[in-house]
Design an enzyme around this catalytic site. Structure first.
Site, PDB file in Angstrom:
ATOM      1  N   ASP A  47       0.933  -1.171   0.239  1.00 38.57           N
ATOM      2  CA  ASP A  47       0.131  -0.157  -0.134  1.00 38.57           C
ATOM      3  C   ASP A  47       0.660   1.493  -0.079  1.00 38.57           C
ATOM      4  O   ASP A  47       0.486   2.001  -0.019  1.00 38.57           O
ATOM      5  CB  ASP A  47      -0.581   0.460   1.225  1.00 38.57           C
ATOM      6  CG  ASP A  47      -0.587   0.217   2.464  1.00 38.57           C
ATOM      7  OD1 ASP A  47       1.323   0.038   2.637  1.00 38.57           O
ATOM      8  OD2 ASP A  47      -0.905  -0.111   3.506  1.00 38.57           O
ATOM      9  N   SER A  48       1.986   1.432   0.037  1.00 32.83           N
ATOM     10  CA  SER A  48       2.853   2.473  -0.197  1.00 32.83           C
ATOM     11  C   SER A  48       2.799   2.948  -1.807  1.00 32.83           C
ATOM     12  O   SER A  48       2.942   3.620  -2.034  1.00 32.83           O
ATOM     13  CB  SER A  48       4.776   1.588   0.012  1.00 32.83           C
ATOM     14  OG  SER A  48       4.551   0.577  -1.009  1.00 32.83           O
ATOM     15  N   ASP A  86      -0.981  -6.303  -0.642  1.00 28.77           N
ATOM     16  CA  ASP A  86      -1.626  -5.976   1.068  1.00 28.77           C
ATOM     17  C   ASP A  86      -2.600  -5.397   1.043  1.00 28.77           C
ATOM     18  O   ASP A  86      -3.368  -4.490   0.110  1.00 28.77           O
ATOM     19  CB  ASP A  86      -0.535  -4.139   1.154  1.00 28.77           C
ATOM     20  CG  ASP A  86       0.342  -4.074   2.194  1.00 28.77           C
ATOM     21  OD1 ASP A  86       0.365  -4.710   2.945  1.00 28.77           O
ATOM     22  OD2 ASP A  86       0.629  -3.256   2.118  1.00 28.77           O
ATOM     23  N   LYS A 116      -1.566  -9.854   2.819  1.00 33.31           N
ATOM     24  CA  LYS A 116      -0.156  -8.806   3.885  1.00 33.31           C
ATOM     25  C   LYS A 116      -0.938  -8.333   4.345  1.00 33.31           C
ATOM     26  O   LYS A 116      -2.026  -7.213   4.370  1.00 33.31           O
ATOM     27  CB  LYS A 116       0.793  -8.426   3.760  1.00 33.31           C
ATOM     28  CG  LYS A 116       1.719  -7.995   4.725  1.00 33.31           C
ATOM     29  CD  LYS A 116       3.169  -7.293   4.457  1.00 33.31           C
ATOM     30  CE  LYS A 116       2.859  -5.541   3.600  1.00 33.31           C
ATOM     31  NZ  LYS A 116       2.411  -5.012   4.684  1.00 33.31           N
ATOM     32  N   GLU A 118      -1.169  -5.673   8.700  1.00 35.69           N
ATOM     33  CA  GLU A 118      -0.391  -4.800   9.640  1.00 35.69           C
ATOM     34  C   GLU A 118      -1.161  -5.425  10.678  1.00 35.69           C
ATOM     35  O   GLU A 118      -2.352  -4.724  10.826  1.00 35.69           O
ATOM     36  CB  GLU A 118      -0.353  -3.848   9.181  1.00 35.69           C
ATOM     37  CG  GLU A 118       0.319  -3.348   7.524  1.00 35.69           C
ATOM     38  CD  GLU A 118       0.885  -1.601   7.722  1.00 35.69           C
ATOM     39  OE1 GLU A 118       0.229  -0.852   8.633  1.00 35.69           O
ATOM     40  OE2 GLU A 118       1.154  -1.563   6.439  1.00 35.69           O
ATOM     41  N   GLU A 185       9.128  -4.552  10.273  1.00 35.85           N
ATOM     42  CA  GLU A 185      10.098  -2.369   9.387  1.00 35.85           C
ATOM     43  C   GLU A 185      10.194  -1.776  10.556  1.00 35.85           C
ATOM     44  O   GLU A 185       9.869  -1.719  12.402  1.00 35.85           O
ATOM     45  CB  GLU A 185       8.738  -1.765   8.936  1.00 35.85           C
ATOM     46  CG  GLU A 185       8.954  -0.611   8.374  1.00 35.85           C
ATOM     47  CD  GLU A 185       7.919   0.035   7.576  1.00 35.85           C
ATOM     48  OE1 GLU A 185       6.726  -1.018   6.360  1.00 35.85           O
ATOM     49  OE2 GLU A 185       7.882   1.127   6.851  1.00 35.85           O
TER      50      GLU A 185
HETATM   51  O1  KIV Z   1       3.046  -1.202   1.586  1.00 37.00           O
HETATM   52  C1  KIV Z   1       4.850  -0.860   1.770  1.00 37.00           C
HETATM   53  O2  KIV Z   1       5.501  -1.610   0.243  1.00 37.00           O
HETATM   54  C2  KIV Z   1       5.062  -2.103   2.706  1.00 37.00           C
HETATM   55  C3  KIV Z   1       6.941  -3.138   2.722  1.00 37.00           C
HETATM   56  C4  KIV Z   1       7.641  -1.623   2.894  1.00 37.00           C
HETATM   57  C5  KIV Z   1       6.814  -3.731   3.748  1.00 37.00           C
HETATM   58  O3  KIV Z   1       4.046  -2.748   3.576  1.00 37.00           O
END
Ligand code: KIV
Length: 278
Positions: A47-48, A86, A116, A118, A185
């Site tokens: 989600d970056s 994500d 993924k 969090e 992280e």
């Molecule tokens: O969103 C993302 O790119 C991430 C990584 C930095 C682990 O969660």
């Protein structure tokens, strides 16, 4: 080029053999193709995306539809790497049922292999429900950017004894719930090493030192393309910002001075046919 696809079992094999797992982010087809061809083990559609591609201040505006859209593109480009989608903010916090539905969409519509999430104990019911639905799950502890407003900024996590203890417990709970690896992280390297040693599944570090089972970086950071904000843990393996600016300046310059396009980049037609047009 790899000869075998990287799978969930490959993560566990790597933990046993001690081989480091490489992971990078991607959000589009052509980047996914390149990093897959270079041999990366796993691609995270993080989600970056919100910050690096969509230009938001943080990741909170990213939606499930955004992740699906970009996952589909990445999945078409990734031939060998395991693709992880994500789960964005609020897509796994309301109920385990809704979490399974959203995770299922990322797999079914986004064509990802895994998702993924969090967090630790607070989201454990959602993790268990998604794993029960046969969807492989990656955990994420330490600095969890979706909690940026609660954490008071993008800061190293787990320096205090109570927070470090809680992180170790969360990691064990996630493992027990069935995740196949955990991203750590911005965690002190000693704590990340300790967590990595306690677990039977691999850890993937980002700003967590070399004691993890693998590493992940945001591709735009490591290629030197995204320079709005560069965390300490980023190592730049290229300076594409300068390369892109210089290439674009070259293009503008040649265009304005009439050097581009030349004959090499143009098409011709039969002279007789052309004459008849006049
Ligand atoms: O969103 C993302 O790119 C991430 C990584 C930095 C682990 O969660």
């Amino acid at each position: 080029m790899k000869s075998d696809k990287f799978t969930v079992s490959s993560f566990l094999k790597a933990k046993q053999s001690g081989e480091k797992i490489s992971m990078l982010t991607a959000y589009d087809y052509s980047t996914a193709r390149l990093i897959d061809e270079a041999g990366v083990d796993s691609i995270l559609v993080g989600d970056s995306l919100g910050m690096v591609v969509l230009g938001y201040e943080n990741t909170l505006q990213v939606t499930v539809d955004d992740i699906i859209h970009h996952c589909r593109a990445v999945s078409r480009g990734a031939k060998m790497a395991l693709v992880i989608g994500d789960m964005p903010f609020l897509s796994y916090h309301i109920s385990p049922q809704e979490s399974v539905k959203n995770a299922g969409r990322i797999i079914q519509e986004g064509m990802a292999h895994a998702v993924k999430l969090e967090g630790g104990r607070d989201i454990i019911d959602s993790v268990k429900a998604i794993v029960r639905a046969q969807i492989p799950v990656v955990g994420h502890l330490g600095l969890t950017p979706q909690s940026v407003n609660m954490l008071g900024g993008f800061k190293v996590q787990g320096r205090e004894e109570d927070k470090a203890k809680k992180m170790i417990e969360d990691a064990l709970m996630l493992q027990e719930a069935g995740v196949f690896c955990i991203v750590l992280e911005c965690v002190p390297m000693q704590l990340a090493q300790l967590i990595s040693e306690r677990l039977d599944i691999p850890t993937i570090g980002i700003g967590a030192g070399s004691g993890c089972g693998g590493q992940v970086l945001v591709t735009q950071d490591m290629l030197g393309m995204y320079t709005d904000f560069t965390p300490k843990f980023v190592k730049q393996y290229a300076n594409m910002k300068d390369d892109i600016i210089s290439a674009v300046r070259g293009y503008i310059d040649e265009l304005k001075s009439g050097r581009f396009p030349g004959k090499d980049h143009s098409f011709t037609m039969d002279e007789e046919k052309l004459k008849r047009l006049y």
